[in-house]
Design a protein around this motif. Structure first.
Motif: not given
Length: 136
Positions: A82-99, A101-111
């Motif tokens: 369960i813990k690993s599924f929660c971590i995966m869901a958090f990472m996916m949600t955070f990654g989608i939000l970053i892209r 809502f343009h919360l980070m510049p393209q350079l950050f996304i690239a690197v």
């Protein structure tokens, strides 16, 4: 719904490979206009940090857990806890939000995404290796 314990390692391999390829692809596509030795080195550092501090340990932890199952078959979702599924869901949600809502510049996304994605691919390959060499 139930699969052999060994198959859980194959499922983990496929999930991490698919996630890693998708994230690395986003990183590679974002690299247009930002390719430089320093950025490639930064992606490599991110890869090393995520692989050595997180994903390598995750592969070992879940392989040991799967090998310790006492019954021959498990539900297919038991490749993670369960813990690993929660971590995966958090990472996916955070990654989608970053892209989105343009919360980070393209350079950050690239690197960052390139390094993280390649570490995930490496984790998937490691689960695949564990699958191929599975012994109780």
């Amino acid at each position: 719904m139930k699969v052999k314990n060994k198959t859980l390692l194959l499922l983990a391999s496929m999930v991490w490979m698919i996630a890693g390829i998708n994230i690395a692809r986003i990183g590679f596509l974002s690299y247009q206009g930002y390719i430089s030795i320093i950025n490639i080195i930064l992606s490599l550092i991110i890869f090393i940090v995520f692989w050595s501090m997180i994903f390598q340990k995750l592969v070992q932890k879940h392989t040991i857990r799967i090998k310790q199952y006492t019954t021959e078959k498990q539900y297919f979702w038991n490749f993670f806890d369960i813990k690993s599924f929660c971590i995966m869901a958090f990472m996916m949600t955070f990654g989608i939000l970053i892209r989105n809502f343009h919360l980070m510049p393209q350079l950050f996304i690239a690197v960052f995404y390139t390094g993280l994605g390649l570490a995930l691919v490496f984790a998937g390959a490691s689960f695949g290796h564990k699958y191929l060499n599975f012994q109780r």
